[in-house]
Design an enzyme around this catalytic site. Sequence first.
Site, PDB file in Angstrom:
ATOM      1  N   GLU A 245       7.653  -5.127   8.253  1.00 44.50           N
ATOM      2  CA  GLU A 245       8.158  -5.970   8.853  1.00 44.50           C
ATOM      3  C   GLU A 245       8.228  -6.184   9.506  1.00 44.50           C
ATOM      4  OE1 GLU A 245      12.453  -6.419   6.987  1.00 44.50           O
ATOM      5  OE2 GLU A 245      12.117  -4.556   6.807  1.00 44.50           O
TER       6      GLU A 245
ATOM      7  N   LYS B 249       7.090   7.091  10.568  1.00 46.17           N
ATOM      8  CA  LYS B 249       7.807   5.105  11.023  1.00 46.17           C
ATOM      9  C   LYS B 249       7.558   4.258   9.820  1.00 46.17           C
ATOM     10  CE  LYS B 249       8.150   5.392  14.877  1.00 46.17           C
ATOM     11  NZ  LYS B 249       8.563   5.018  16.914  1.00 46.17           N
TER      12      LYS B 249
ATOM     13  N   GLY C 255       0.750  -1.301   0.213  1.00 46.47           N
ATOM     14  CA  GLY C 255       0.259   0.186  -0.142  1.00 46.47           C
ATOM     15  C   GLY C 255       0.476   1.436  -0.047  1.00 46.47           C
ATOM     16  N   SER C 256       2.131   1.500  -0.013  1.00 43.17           N
ATOM     17  CA  SER C 256       2.907   2.457  -0.200  1.00 43.17           C
ATOM     18  C   SER C 256       2.577   3.247  -1.048  1.00 43.17           C
ATOM     19  CB  SER C 256       4.508   1.624   0.044  1.00 43.17           C
ATOM     20  OG  SER C 256       4.895   1.345  -1.335  1.00 43.17           O
TER      21      SER C 256
ATOM     22  N   SER D 262      11.051  -1.793   5.258  1.00 37.77           N
ATOM     23  CA  SER D 262       9.828  -1.263   5.906  1.00 37.77           C
ATOM     24  C   SER D 262      10.951   0.535   5.718  1.00 37.77           C
ATOM     25  CB  SER D 262       9.771  -1.598   7.253  1.00 37.77           C
ATOM     26  OG  SER D 262       9.924  -3.036   8.466  1.00 37.77           O
TER      27      SER D 262
END
Lengths: 332, 420, 293, 162
Positions: A288, A284, A48-49, A87
């Site tokens: 992971e 942040k 979903g980035s 991440s």
Amino acid sequence: MKKRGKGIACMFYPIGFTSYPNPGSAFVKVNQDGTAVVFTGATDMGQGSTTVLAQIAAEELGIRYEHITMVTGDTEKTPFDLGSVASRVTYIVGNAVKRAAHEAKRILLEVAAEKLGVSPDGLCAGDGRIYIKGLPERFLEISEVARIAQMGKGRPPIGSGSFNPITTFLDPETGHGKPYGAYVFATQIAEVEVDTETGVVEVLRIAAAHDCGKAINPMLVEGQVEGGISMGVGYGLFEEMVLDNGVVKNPQFTDYILPTSLDMPEIRVGIIERPEPTGPFGAKGIGEPSLLPTAPAIINAIYDAVGVRIRELPATPEKILKALRETDQGKA
Amino acid sequence: MNGSAIGVSRPRHDAVLQVTGRALYGDDYERPGMLYAKALRSRHPHARILKVDTSRALKLAGVKAVITAEDVPKNRYGFTHLDQPVLADDKVRYMGDVVAVVAATSWDAATEALDQIEVDYLPLPAVFDPVEAMKPDAPKVHGDSNIVSHIKIRSGDVTEGWRISSEIVEDVMRTQVVEHCHIEPHAALAELTDDGTYVIWSTVQRPFLIASDLSRILQYPMNKIRVITPAIGGGFGGKNEITIEPYVCLLAAKTKRPVKMVLSREEEFCGTTVRHPYIVKYRSGVTKDGKIVARQVEIISDSGAYVSWGESTLSKASIHAAGPYFIPHVRIDGYLVYTNNSIGGAMRGFGVPQVGFAYECHMDNIAAVIGMDPLEFRYKNLLTDNSSLPTGQVLEFVTLRETVRKAVELVGWKKEVEWE
Amino acid sequence: MLPRTLYIRPSDLTKALEALEEHGPGARVIAGGTDLIPSMRARTQLPSCLVDIQGLGLDTITRTDGFVRIGAACTFSELARSGIIREMFPVLREAASAIGAVQTRNLATIGGNLSSAVPSCDSAPALYVLKARLTLISLRQQRAIPVEEFFQGPRRTVLAPAEILAWIDVPVPPDRSGSAFLKIGRRKALTLAIVNAAASVCLAKDGSTVEDATISLGAVAPTPLRARKAEALLKGCTWSEELVKEAAWVASGETSPISDIRASADYRRELCKVLVRRALTHAWKRALGGDQR
Amino acid sequence: MKRAIILVVNGTEHSVEVQPSDLLVDVLRDRLRLTGTKKGCGTGECGACTVLLDGKPVNSCLLLAIRCEGRQITTIEGLGTPDSLHVLQKAFIDNGAVQCGFCAPGMLLSAKALLDENPAPSEMDIRQALAGNICRCTGYVKIVKAVSSAARTMSGAEGGGR
């Protein structure tokens, strides 16, 4: 007999590559109708980035989310990104996108400042408008400002940005250094039921409390946590690729056991938000870390339920039953 | 502010395409005149390659090209160690090593051609247990030692730590080999355009790494290599490095036709990276009031046949091996060891799930030994704001205690907890 | 990418038998295909010809005097959904529901499950305790055999070349009887049995003497098996927890499991004790319940 | 030996020449270019290739195309389109039930078959119905929630579903 138990596991996890520079970068252009396009090399493999990066761009530009288009995952069309690993995308590429958007916005603010007769620093962007801080009724539509900037002033509103967390390599003898820019934290509690005659474990419930700085998109954060937990359940109880003299004995889903919908427990997700000053809008990462505490929480819950300690993953019913029998014999 | 984009649960930007079956993943792409590629993998976990004969395969109907190590301009890659061949040349070092790749006009023809490639092997003694592999007389996978790296982290003085401990608890834990199991297998399609650009559609998490690796492997300029990532059906670290992209590029160049390759599920298991199995030894000293004062950790990581991400994974594991606890005296040693097993690579958590399992179970064991509730024992030792780690890094903001309290709030604990 | 093969869809059973006869030993019957297709993909089976037995009327469940006839091409979904099965043979419904997942059950047939003859076959133990009889048909003969005479070893049955398993007759259980099926796999669905077990109990009129009991176990021997010594132990005795526990121990001793990637032989033997005890207890409760067989 | 057959997919008749050994999944993807049906394992153990055969979910990687003549095949392309989403598709989007999306087509079709048979499923019914569709991303939480929410929408607004 079935016995229940609870186990806890905590973890900390860094965001970004270990020591190595791992920059992300982005270009932003605002079109003359007030829509915008973001170009970044970050790739979305399901986490979903891209959606999150669009939200960051929208917030920084003050443009509606729907008016942002993302161009990603094309090494010819986008600036460099290290990749969807560690991440890092929300934190690192999020910062790069925010910086690129900020640069494009600066042009809009300067153009709007002239029209509104104030200094650019006295302006804000939001809801598709640029307005005077504290006086939202005095505004210009971003579409208008963008048109003036580009066609009137000859200053296309574009920006570029990159971000790289400050890290150092570790001293080879002491391991000292600063390998990461930011850390996240989590605790999970698992509740299990163990059949003492068969060793079969049912995970009943998992509570997952995760700090991610700021949840840019809470639904996607929950999704990452829930998915991480399913991978953790697999890691703890089911999954094992068996090698015999280098030959994989179970190269199929017949004998490599992944959790199905029936094997997953109830999951309760709690998001802790304590904004990270170096993160985009305090964010942040979450990808992971979500799987990390699950397996040990389950193993600890098994211990709590029946008093046996599994030291080799996965904790198959067979291993549990064997350990139970050994404990019984120890008592007898 | 009204209309803020932050903190809003937006659906995925491409969800409409995904739920209607319109999203195009790697295997959904096709180009006119496209060929299909299949790989021939090793028959031995460790063997010298004496000869590869592709002539019979090339005579089969539909077969357009076969590539072997000779066709690769720069036949080594790797992130920290350039030890992995694109196509096996001198030796095969695990069952997943690729010896040759065929391009043909159909999947069937490519598959049938694999049986017609003759490879002469000289089987070599192999090693599968990392502890055995560390011994001086073990068969060597590369060079003259199987120990690839030794990561050290030192903080305080563990000898002093043992001295001030009232209890010392030891544990040995083992973790298994795990596959990523992204439901979409690796898929890549390459086309060499008329202007001499390689266009590669590949389901990878790191398109720029693929581009730079391809540039080096093919000895070709990066501005003529374009990697496009279509929709990706999951990665979890399994699509982190170059795998089949060099094959489709080399075959596209050789045949002047687009070439597609898709791994089968069996190949996903046998021929791609896995999560490293670890053997982890813990030794911790605690005081009577439940403070951990010393911790010693030894990690043995089975890298398999190549380093891949093994060293960086082990480094991350070692940095985090003491757990999220403040411990003044820490000594951590991590060893990365070559074997003839599957290659350990990047997988979600990158070394930390292995040590995380170990340290959190170890924590429960210590709590049991000193007769303390596992939650209270943790709470007492958790990192807090401005704690320093064994690396010396100081963490300004630490929310561990908040996460413990939140988890308890969500499902409760075995007993009522009184928070400090 | 399956190996090439011929395909024949006969219009009736006789034509199917003729096709099998004509194409010789390389010909294979295909029903659901959930076992055959992966085997072909793995090249462990290379049939020269597939004879489709769907649509030949072998997919019905019909109640006749004293027994129920189940067509071999009946899918597990149909079995699990059938009112007759639900009402009369809950043990078979349990076994049918334990197989694969919805997608598998929509294709896989009971005849195929039996004919594949894998030791972990879920339908066999249920049919064993129901004392089902299988009808095998070829052009030359039609024969009916007890289900337990069907299996000869892993993936081996008494089916002759050009012979088809056509239907399964399941006798209506006597009054005061009940049966149950249990399975332990490595997860809750889409899994092969580590051990599966079925048991039936028929009580005497006094409601406490075991008039008859059958116990069957799967995945613990080359073929599904009947635990006859354990059955004998139960017969004529008064039901008690101790007795059942002992029978379960005896049953476990009658198995000859192997160690494989799914479980060790020892674990399988342990599971036998537990599953047999639980299946017997469940069956007994159903027997007590009267109409709930 | 190729044979011409008629396949009825999403209500449309397609004439295709197939080998008896051709699998339905390959014919759908390679010949009819209906690539919404995915291939994850080839052995009927992941459910990515799920299609509906006469309304029932089956693994199209276990099915010979030649055997599907005269039967109704529904693929994800037949469930709804971007302009006219099925209630389930809408629910999957709104509930975040999709991450990588590779299992989504099969998952949606299994869910559709469930709701056609049981308009008011319990959570356990939903989990049972989806147990043949492996998802590696979501942990199934939001998928189960989406199916449940779609069921409520469809029963609440009669005719809302298609």
